[in-house]
Design a protein around this motif. Structure first.
Motif, PDB file in Angstrom:
ATOM      1  N   UNK A   1       0.813  -1.216   0.000  1.00 41.72           N
ATOM      2  CA  UNK A   1       0.000   0.000   0.000  1.00 41.72           C
ATOM      3  C   UNK A   1       0.844   1.262   0.000  1.00 41.72           C
ATOM      4  N   UNK A   2       2.118   1.126   0.301  1.00 38.80           N
ATOM      5  CA  UNK A   2       3.013   2.275   0.346  1.00 38.80           C
ATOM      6  C   UNK A   2       4.382   1.829   0.822  1.00 38.80           C
ATOM      7  N   UNK A   3       5.327   2.743   0.839  1.00 42.91           N
ATOM      8  CA  UNK A   3       6.675   2.452   1.311  1.00 42.91           C
ATOM      9  C   UNK A   3       6.677   2.359   2.829  1.00 42.91           C
ATOM     10  N   UNK A   4       7.272   1.300   3.353  1.00 38.94           N
ATOM     11  CA  UNK A   4       7.281   1.051   4.790  1.00 38.94           C
ATOM     12  C   UNK A   4       8.709   0.845   5.267  1.00 38.94           C
ATOM     13  N   UNK A   5       9.161   1.668   6.217  1.00 39.05           N
ATOM     14  CA  UNK A   5      10.529   1.605   6.727  1.00 39.05           C
ATOM     15  C   UNK A   5      10.489   1.525   8.242  1.00 39.05           C
ATOM     16  N   UNK A   6      11.246   0.593   8.803  1.00 40.98           N
ATOM     17  CA  UNK A   6      11.419   0.525  10.248  1.00 40.98           C
ATOM     18  C   UNK A   6      12.857   0.883  10.584  1.00 40.98           C
ATOM     19  N   UNK A   7      13.030   1.816  11.516  1.00 40.06           N
ATOM     20  CA  UNK A   7      14.348   2.203  11.996  1.00 40.06           C
ATOM     21  C   UNK A   7      14.486   1.718  13.432  1.00 40.06           C
ATOM     22  N   UNK A   8      15.486   0.883  13.665  1.00 43.65           N
ATOM     23  CA  UNK A   8      15.726   0.372  15.008  1.00 43.65           C
ATOM     24  C   UNK A   8      16.702   1.304  15.712  1.00 43.65           C
ATOM     25  N   UNK A   9      16.139   2.290  16.432  1.00 44.63           N
ATOM     26  CA  UNK A   9      16.960   3.205  17.217  1.00 44.63           C
ATOM     27  C   UNK A   9      17.360   2.579  18.537  1.00 44.63           C
ATOM     28  N   UNK A  10      16.635   1.555  18.926  1.00 38.37           N
ATOM     29  CA  UNK A  10      16.922   0.822  20.153  1.00 38.37           C
ATOM     30  C   UNK A  10      16.580  -0.634  19.929  1.00 38.37           C
ATOM     31  N   UNK A  11      15.956  -1.231  20.940  1.00 39.09           N
ATOM     32  CA  UNK A  11      15.686  -2.660  20.882  1.00 39.09           C
ATOM     33  C   UNK A  11      14.336  -2.952  20.240  1.00 39.09           C
ATOM     34  N   UNK A  12      14.305  -3.984  19.398  1.00 38.15           N
ATOM     35  CA  UNK A  12      13.063  -4.600  18.931  1.00 38.15           C
ATOM     36  C   UNK A  12      13.171  -6.059  19.334  1.00 38.15           C
ATOM     37  N   UNK A  13      12.550  -6.395  20.447  1.00 44.45           N
ATOM     38  CA  UNK A  13      12.716  -7.710  21.047  1.00 44.45           C
ATOM     39  C   UNK A  13      11.392  -8.444  21.108  1.00 44.45           C
ATOM     40  N   UNK A  14      11.472  -9.769  21.049  1.00 45.16           N
ATOM     41  CA  UNK A  14      10.272 -10.580  21.198  1.00 45.16           C
ATOM     42  C   UNK A  14       9.251 -10.264  20.132  1.00 45.16           C
ATOM     43  N   UNK A  15       7.975 -10.040  20.505  1.00 49.32           N
ATOM     44  CA  UNK A  15       6.920  -9.799  19.514  1.00 49.32           C
ATOM     45  C   UNK A  15       7.180  -8.599  18.612  1.00 49.32           C
ATOM     46  N   UNK A  16       7.781  -7.526  19.152  1.00 49.34           N
ATOM     47  CA  UNK A  16       8.026  -6.348  18.317  1.00 49.34           C
ATOM     48  C   UNK A  16       9.055  -6.627  17.235  1.00 49.34           C
ATOM     49  N   UNK A  17       9.885  -7.635  17.428  1.00 48.67           N
ATOM     50  CA  UNK A  17      10.834  -8.006  16.373  1.00 48.67           C
ATOM     51  C   UNK A  17      10.101  -8.476  15.129  1.00 48.67           C
ATOM     52  N   UNK A  18       8.941  -9.100  15.313  1.00 47.33           N
ATOM     53  CA  UNK A  18       8.146  -9.535  14.160  1.00 47.33           C
ATOM     54  C   UNK A  18       7.630  -8.331  13.381  1.00 47.33           C
ATOM     55  N   UNK A  19       7.250  -7.276  14.081  1.00 46.28           N
ATOM     56  CA  UNK A  19       6.757  -6.074  13.398  1.00 46.28           C
ATOM     57  C   UNK A  19       7.827  -5.488  12.490  1.00 46.28           C
ATOM     58  N   UNK A  20       9.059  -5.432  12.994  1.00 43.01           N
ATOM     59  CA  UNK A  20      10.154  -4.912  12.162  1.00 43.01           C
ATOM     60  C   UNK A  20      10.340  -5.757  10.912  1.00 43.01           C
ATOM     61  N   UNK A  21      10.163  -7.072  11.044  1.00 39.68           N
ATOM     62  CA  UNK A  21      10.349  -7.961   9.902  1.00 39.68           C
ATOM     63  C   UNK A  21       9.320  -7.797   8.811  1.00 39.68           C
ATOM     64  N   UNK A  22       8.226  -7.087   9.090  1.00 40.11           N
ATOM     65  CA  UNK A  22       7.175  -6.874   8.093  1.00 40.11           C
ATOM     66  C   UNK A  22       7.383  -5.598   7.283  1.00 40.11           C
TER      67      UNK A  22
END
Length: 413
Positions: free
Chosen positions: A117-138
């Motif tokens: 639907x559009x450009x999607x970028x995740x920037x890990x400025x800190x930790x993406x652990x556990x369930x939130x790590x899955x969000x970054x992978x999308x």
């Protein structure tokens, strides 16, 4: 006309900054509107004149913050805006129970529905652990703070046991692993300010600018080494092909037999893939094919043209490559190319042969093929294969690429 990058407060010149500062730095001055909660800051505005929605973690998350995040994802999908998120959040604790599980699932469902639907970028400025790590992978692309970014399914307790808390450069989950090891991080930056400015640059490079005319350039004629089997670095070639200063390397430390750049050629945004004969002589290995496939899938999702600058003798042989799944990766790359919305453009410099030529779609009638004098294209390897007919003079390279992107260049078969 494009808005200038925002001025940088001296107190945030290095290191980590707050969620509000990250969002303020991202948007063109005066364009952003802010909302959200103590746990999650939300903003909408313009980045180089482009509508963008962005969110940044400001504190520990809970089910309410996850529902707020999911609603923001749905809003971005409805509006078709680019989406940028800054993750810096500990995972939900087990105390969240079923409510937390349902809220996280709703968040991931909304995140997955944004795809395409559009450009999607995740920037890990800190930790993406556990369930939130899955969000970054999308996300379409992931960027990381080189010191503080941390991406792992293991959770905070496991990360501490493996030393992350004491050593932010630990290999487990850090930017070095996901840049050179897994290839999941498209790029990393040394601090938050540089990370945000690279995101601004990336968002700019996916938008067109005024057309740039290209005249003859003799620098192309002295690029290749005299010995046809010598390796050479494609960095200079990319700089010559891209408009001045208009390129950004993605996954630069992974699959280094190929280079992938977002760039502009003649003012048009493109995905630029280049052989790197300084690595494996330009032969494709499993990692390079995987990287190229990710790049092609990204370009397909964004509707960007694909340009290849090729000097490859084929695929890298050996038991290690077989075990790494090189054949499957090459086949997946070829499959990904069928999804491109526009015919790819391929410039062959010295050779494009064997499985590499097939994996990169050079046998496809849709591919707009350009070749330098003496270039060899075919199923053979090494110095085998016929010389390409109707070569393009090297000095006319950029002009030929611009014409091919507009559909004006005849196919060279």
């Amino acid at each position: 006309m494009h808005a200038a990058s925002p001025s940088l407060p001296s107190e945030v010149a290095l290191g980590l900054v707050s969620a509000e500062d990250r969002l303020s730095l991202l948007f063109d001055p005066g364009s952003a509107e802010f909302e959200g909660s103590d746990a999650l800051r939300l903003a909408s505005g313009l980045v180089h004149g482009r509508p963008v929605l962005a969110l940044a973690d400001a504190g520990a998350s809970d089910p309410a913050a996850l529902r707020q995040r999911a609603a923001f994802y749905r809003r971005a999908a409805d509006e078709g805006s680019a989406l940028v998120e800054f993750l810096d959040c500990p995972p939900l604790t087990g105390a969240a129970g079923v409510e937390g599980l349902a809220a996280m699932d709703a968040c991931l469902t909304a995140r997955a529905a944004f795809k395409g639907r559009g450009l999607s970028i995740t920037a890990l400025s800190g930790a993406a652990l556990g369930p939130m790590a899955l969000s970054a992978g999308l996300a379409d692309l992931v960027a990381m703070h080189r010191g503080a970014g941390f991406w792992s399914l293991g959770g905070a307790d496991l990360a501490r046991r493996l030393g992350h808390e004491d050593d932010p450069q630990a290999a487990y989950g850090a930017a070095d692993l996901h840049g050179a090891g897994t290839g999941l991080a498209a790029f990393a930056a040394a601090d938050d300010v540089r990370l945000v400015l690279e995101l601004r640059r990336l968002l700019s490079l996916t938008r067109p600018r005024a057309a740039v005319l290209a005249g003859p350039d003799e620098a192309f004629t002295t690029l290749l080494p005299l010995d046809p089997f010598d390796g050479w670095d494609s960095v200079v070639l990319i700089a010559l092909v891209a408009d001045e200063g208009e390129s950004l390397a993605l996954w630069p430390e992974y699959g280094t037999a190929l280079a992938c750049h977002l760039a502009r050629i003649g003012g048009q945004p493109v995905g630029l893939l280049a052989s790197n004969p300084a690595q494996n002589g330009g032969a494709l290995d499993a990692a390079a094919c995987r990287k190229a496939r990710r790049f092609v899938e990204f370009l397909t999702g964004q509707g960007l043209p694909f340009v290849m600058l090729l000097d490859t003798p084929g695929s890298l042989p050996g038991q290690a490559e077989e075990a790494a799944g090189a054949l499957a990766e090459a086949a997946e790359l070829r499959r990904a190319l069928t999804g491109l919305r526009q015919p790819p453009v391929a410039l062959v410099l010295r050779r494009a042969q064997g499985i590499a030529a097939l994996a990169l779609g050079l046998g496809d009638a849709r591919t707009r093929l350009i070749a330098w004098p003496g270039a060899r294209i075919g199923l053979g390897g090494g110095s085998e294969g016929p010389v390409a007919p109707r070569p393009t003079p090297q000095s006319q390279t950029k002009r030929a690429l611009i014409a091919a992107l507009s559909g004006q260049d005849p196919l060279q078969r």
